[in-house]
Enzyme design. Structure first.
Site, PDB file in Angstrom:
ATOM      1  CE  LYS A 282      -4.133  -1.940   1.948  1.00  0.00           C
ATOM      2  NZ  LYS A 282      -5.420  -1.526   2.539  1.00  0.00           N
ATOM      3  NE  ARG A 283       4.023   0.942   4.633  1.00  0.00           N
ATOM      4  CZ  ARG A 283       2.986   0.296   4.869  1.00  0.00           C
ATOM      5  NH1 ARG A 283       1.963   1.010   5.364  1.00  0.00           N
ATOM      6  NH2 ARG A 283       3.107  -0.973   5.166  1.00  0.00           N
TER       7      ARG A 283
END
Ligand code: GLU
Length: 506
Positions: A275-276
């Site tokens: 997600k990052r």
């Protein structure tokens, strides 16, 4: 044969990652291809990880992609809360089904497939620390359960008392020792796992009277008559437990078939796309922009300017291939072409340049009028009130050069407003008194169609003169063709800009 019924079962623990959207998409494609139902179920039994807004985000993301569930929290674009003839399986939010799960947990205890565990968090922590001290890892299993506080080790009367007095007990699955679980996966083929290393997973917790993922998932897949479970590879380690749960309930005959999809990998290396990564590596990993409860903003494909059709298409190709050279597929075509046996086992590497390529292709497929209607609001925001027909003409000229609608402005702002700044290295090269004099002469004596011929006939240096004019028209010596620019802005405006160049630069 039973009607095909598949489900996408996200947990609302944050925004849906593009890998999650791909799982939803593959489920949807599979359902539609088999004339079946696609169900959206929200698995929100882990209250510690619940994130407000995440469920709505999931719904909005699927809607943006054109993926409408036949059944589920958001069926055909309407939120469904209560059972009806059309939605016999509602509610589809697990937190609203909590009463269902307890009886199934008790059923497993009664049949000897599960037991009550009374160990406190501190006791388990102690056991963990002790094992670590001996260089081992503690798991609650056939190796340890005999020395722990549970309904297998305590006298019946004590168990009864603890069940009534305490509110922190759990129901654990009695993982059989010495079994080899034989499983089949539609993508990975046959898999066998020895139960020796598996633990007695918690199925239900008295503390919040809620099931864990495993119990709720199996019970709901059964009650909702799911025929195929298509989900991410990260759930493969849970498969033996899920097989054993079906067996313990006596539901083997109606057990769904399983397909575990390959991971999405980072553009470089072999790591999982997290997600990052998007914000770190400069591309979106979320379908829509997401603002976290603490105010952090993550970019989304929609806000970055992707067409939903392009996003769906590029996701479809991450892990699946049609077996032909074809790369561009509409959602309808994907429904026809998709098949699980063309989904790979190996992780699918995400390529941000390829993602842009897809958008470029879709941009070109859009009609000029449609693109103009998307560009008009951007112009309006800049205070430009252009006629739709003019904008359509501009779009038709420049669409081959753009990846996103918002690129139109960067490519062609000077077809709407005169440049006031000029690229200095182009100025140094092409803004020379003798060249400027020739440029002005040529512009004054010709029009958009005859300019080039005039320059040639008067034996002026073509490249230099044209670039000087282009600098005046667009602010730089590169860009659209001069006669194209002049056709749009008009010859008088062209001349005005050429004169302004001198006013500005002296
Ligand atoms: N709730 C699980 C998830 O968040 C669902 C896994 C499954 O599809 O079984 O991915």
């Amino acid at each position: 044969m039973n009607k095909t019924r598949v489900r996408f079962a996200p947990s609302p623990t944050g925004p849906l990652h593009m890998g999650g959207v791909r799982t939803a998409l593959y489920n949807y494609l599979y359902a539609k291809q088999h004339g079946g139902d696609f169900i959206l179920r929200i698995e929100d039994t882990d209250s510690n990880r619940f994130v407000p807004g995440a469920e709505q985000y999931i719904i909005d993301s699927l809607r943006w992609c054109g993926i409408y569930p036949d059944e589920g929290v958001d069926a055909e674009g309407k939120v469904v809360e209560t059972p009806s003839e059309r939605h016999p399986h509602a509610p589809y939010r697990q937190s609203q089904r909590r009463l269902i799960y307890r009886q199934y947990a008790e059923r497993l205890v009664a049949s000897g497939h599960a037991y009550y565990a009374f160990d406190t968090a501190e006791e388990l922590e102690k056991a963990r620390a002790e094992a670590e001290g001996n260089g081992q890892t503690f798991i609650y299993s056939h190796l340890t359960r005999g020395a722990l506080r549970n309904s297998l080790t305590l006298p019946e009367a004590e168990v009864k008392r603890l069940l009534e007095e305490r509110t922190d007990w759990t129901v654990r699955f009695l993982m059989p020792a010495g079994r080899v679980v034989e499983m089949d996966d539609l993508i990975r083929g046959h898999i066998s796992v020895d139960t020796a290393t598996l633990d007695d997973k918690v199925l239900w917790k008295r503390a919040d009277e809620l099931p864990t993922y495993h119990l709720a998932n199996i019970v709901d897949d059964h009650l909702m008559e799911i025929t195929e479970v298509i989900r991410g590879e990260e759930w493969l380690p849970s498969l033996p437990l899920h097989y054993l749960l079906y067996e313990a309930f006596g539901w083997q005959d109606s057990q769904p078939r399983f397909a575990h999809l390959p991971l999405l990998l980072k553009p470089v290396g072999n790591g999982k796309l997290s997600k990052r990564d998007g914000d770190k590596l400069g591309f979106p990993v979320f379908p829509l922009r997401w603002t976290s409860p603490t105010g952090e903003v993550s970019r989304g494909y929609r806000e970055d300017g992707y067409f939903p059709e392009a996003f769906v298409n590029l996701l479809a190709m991450l892990g699946w291939n049609p077996g032909t050279e074809q790369e561009i597929f509409s959602l309808g075509e994907l429904v026809q072409a998709f098949s699980l046996d063309k989904v790979g086992k190996a992780g699918a590497k995400f390529n941000p340049d390829k993602a842009k390529w897809f958008n470029r292709e879709y941009l070109r497929m859009h009609a000029d009028a449609e693109l103009a209607s998307l560009f008009l609001p951007i112009l309006k925001e800049k205070g430009i009130d252009a006629a739709p027909a003019y904008v359509e003409g501009v779009v038709s000229l420049i669409k081959e050069r753009a990846t996103f609608v918002q690129d139109f402005w960067d490519i062609a702002s000077y077809l709407f407003v005169a440049p006031t700044a000029f690229v200095s290295k182009d100025v140094d090269k092409f803004y020379k008194p003798e060249i400027y004099a020739m440029a002005l002469e040529a512009m004054e004596a010709s029009d958009a169609d005859t300019l080039e011929a005039y320059v040639r006939e008067h034996e002026m240096p073509m490249g230099k003169v044209m670039n000087c004019i282009r600098l005046a028209l667009s602010g730089a010596a590169s860009g659209l063709g001069i006669s194209d620019i002049l056709h749009f802005i008009g010859h008088d405006e062209g001349l005005r800009r050429l004169r302004f160049l001198k006013e500005k630069l002296g």
